[in-house]
Design an enzyme around this catalytic site. Structure first.
Site, PDB file in Angstrom:
ATOM      1  N   TYR A   1     -15.417  -0.556   7.725  1.00 29.89           N
ATOM      2  CA  TYR A   1     -13.991  -0.277   7.953  1.00 29.89           C
ATOM      3  C   TYR A   1     -13.649  -0.484   9.431  1.00 29.89           C
ATOM      4  O   TYR A   1     -12.700  -1.190   9.771  1.00 29.89           O
ATOM      5  CB  TYR A   1     -13.716   1.165   7.545  1.00 29.89           C
ATOM      6  CG  TYR A   1     -12.353   1.699   7.880  1.00 29.89           C
ATOM      7  CD1 TYR A   1     -12.192   2.662   8.874  1.00 29.89           C
ATOM      8  CD2 TYR A   1     -11.224   1.277   7.196  1.00 29.89           C
ATOM      9  CE1 TYR A   1     -10.942   3.185   9.173  1.00 29.89           C
ATOM     10  CE2 TYR A   1      -9.971   1.794   7.490  1.00 29.89           C
ATOM     11  CZ  TYR A   1      -9.846   2.749   8.473  1.00 29.89           C
ATOM     12  OH  TYR A   1      -8.607   3.261   8.774  1.00 29.89           O
TER      13      TYR A   1
ATOM     14  N   GLY B   1      -0.350   4.895  -1.119  1.00 26.13           N
ATOM     15  CA  GLY B   1      -1.444   5.571  -0.398  1.00 26.13           C
ATOM     16  C   GLY B   1      -0.961   6.807   0.338  1.00 26.13           C
ATOM     17  O   GLY B   1       0.221   7.152   0.312  1.00 26.13           O
TER      18      GLY B   1
ATOM     19  N   GLY C   1       0.837  -1.205   0.000  1.00 29.71           N
ATOM     20  CA  GLY C   1       0.000   0.000   0.000  1.00 29.71           C
ATOM     21  C   GLY C   1       0.866   1.247   0.000  1.00 29.71           C
ATOM     22  O   GLY C   1       0.507   2.277   0.558  1.00 29.71           O
TER      23      GLY C   1
HETATM   24  C1  VAH Z   1     -10.869   7.377   7.625  1.00 30.09           C
HETATM   25  N1  VAH Z   1      -8.704   8.470   7.615  1.00 30.09           N
HETATM   26  O1  VAH Z   1     -11.380   8.470   7.658  1.00 30.09           O
HETATM   27  C2  VAH Z   1      -9.393   7.252   7.997  1.00 30.09           C
HETATM   28  C3  VAH Z   1      -9.231   7.052   9.468  1.00 30.09           C
HETATM   29  C4  VAH Z   1      -9.975   7.680  11.750  1.00 30.09           C
HETATM   30  C5  VAH Z   1     -10.132   7.936  10.298  1.00 30.09           C
HETATM   31  O2  VAH Z   1      -9.365   5.734   9.797  1.00 30.09           O
HETATM   32  O3  VAH Z   1     -11.484   6.406   7.290  1.00 30.09           O
END
Ligand code: VAH
Length: 316
Positions: free
Chosen positions: A139, A9, A6
């Site tokens: 996520y 990124g 990655g």
């Molecule tokens: C997001 N930048 O916004 C990431 C991060 C805490 C935020 O995990 O998904």
């Protein structure tokens, strides 16, 4: 030799450069699903689809890799657009790395978690290291499950995997991809390009944030800590600054008085509302000396200066 997965990124591109500066260009192999650009192309690179365990193993063997920084993931906002894909990619890629680390006895693994592991029932102020964690984004769910897997592979197989629960990372050198905290990166580009910014989060949305240089320092400091001092094998809380869109806009106005901000919250508002306002990081401070260097003022002046130079250079 180090493999950065990655590497193209937002975090990967800056961390790869920092690691190459410390370890030597040839000792840090960058990999991603797309070709590198800029500084990243100045060192060894391999195309890699993180879902392909055989390809990953071939790269490890070819370059005699003994450390992996696995930074590839689908972030919060993008993950909500395609939940199954986000879960599959985030989890399969981590398990590929952990199994190869176990079977090939790799020395150390780094994998980032996130404040996204916290959810609506987590205490919002000074969120502690050990607390209720009920993430409601794919996520966040994948990061919570990933933390459990990391601790499992450490306890059961002795894999030395280390992790940080990053807040929103504010780095301008590579555009972020699909995060909720990315408003705090976009705002700088729009301030310099348009003199105004329409925020997709409401003005009083407090979130834990961190300037990219601090995130890179925390990552390298943790990875260089003596193994026995790393007591947390899920993922460490780390904190730096907390601010709202209104506050960062006021800070920008100190440098650009004509800058204006407006607010038009979208689906990302509910993601931000499920996360903490501020994080307690006493374990990181006590166990491996975590100590951030950038507050909101220093971060803002640093980014405005650096981004202006970057945009002028691109325009020339
Ligand atoms: C997001 N930048 O916004 C990431 C991060 C805490 C935020 O995990 O998904």
């Amino acid at each position: 030799k180090i493999l950065v997965i990655g590497a193209c990124g937002q975090l990967g591109s800056e961390l790869t450069v920092a690691l190459r500066q410390r370890k030597g260009n040839e000792n840090v192999i960058a990999s991603d699903v797309r070709e590198p650009s800029g500084e990243l192309a100045d060192g060894p690179f391999e195309l890699l689809n993180v879902m392909d365990k055989k390809a990953m193993e071939a790269i490890i063997d070819k370059h005699s890799i003994n450390q992996i920084y696995h930074l590839a993931a689908i972030l919060s906002a993008k993950g909500e657009k395609d939940p199954k894909f986000a879960w599959d990619l985030n989890m399969t890629s981590l398990l590929n790395v952990l199994e190869l680390a176990r079977d090939k006895k790799l020395e150390k693994i780094y994998w980032p978690s996130s404040i996204a592991v916290f959810g609506p029932n987590t205490p919002k102020q000074n969120t502690p290291q050990h607390t209720i964690m009920d993430p409601n984004t794919v996520y966040g769910i994948s990061k919570l499950a990933g933390e459990r897997w990391c601790e499992y592979f450490f306890e059961k197989y002795g894999v030395d995997v280390r992790s940080l629960r990053y807040p929103g990372l504010i780095g301008y050198k590579a555009k972020p991809g699909g995060g909720t905290t990315d408003y705090a990166v976009d705002i700088f580009y729009k301030a310099l390009e348009d003199g105004k910014y329409e925020s997709f989060l409401s003005e009083h949305t407090y979130l834990p944030m961190m300037y990219m240089d601090d995130a890179i320092k925390a990552t390298i400091d943790l990875m260089e800590t003596d193994k026995e001092k790393v007591k947390i094998r899920s993922s460490y809380n780390v904190a730096a600054i907390s601010f709202s869109p209104k506050e960062i806009a006021s800070e920008i106005k100190k440098h650009m008085p004509e800058f204006t901000i407006s607010y038009n919250p979208d689906f990302r508002q509910s993601i931000a509302d499920s996360w903490p306002d501020s994080i307690s990081d006493t374990e990181a401070r006590d166990q491996w000396g975590w100590n951030p260097q950038f507050d909101l003022s220093k971060m803002t002046s640093t980014i405005l200066k650096g981004l202006k130079e970057l945009l002028d250079h691109q325009a020339s």
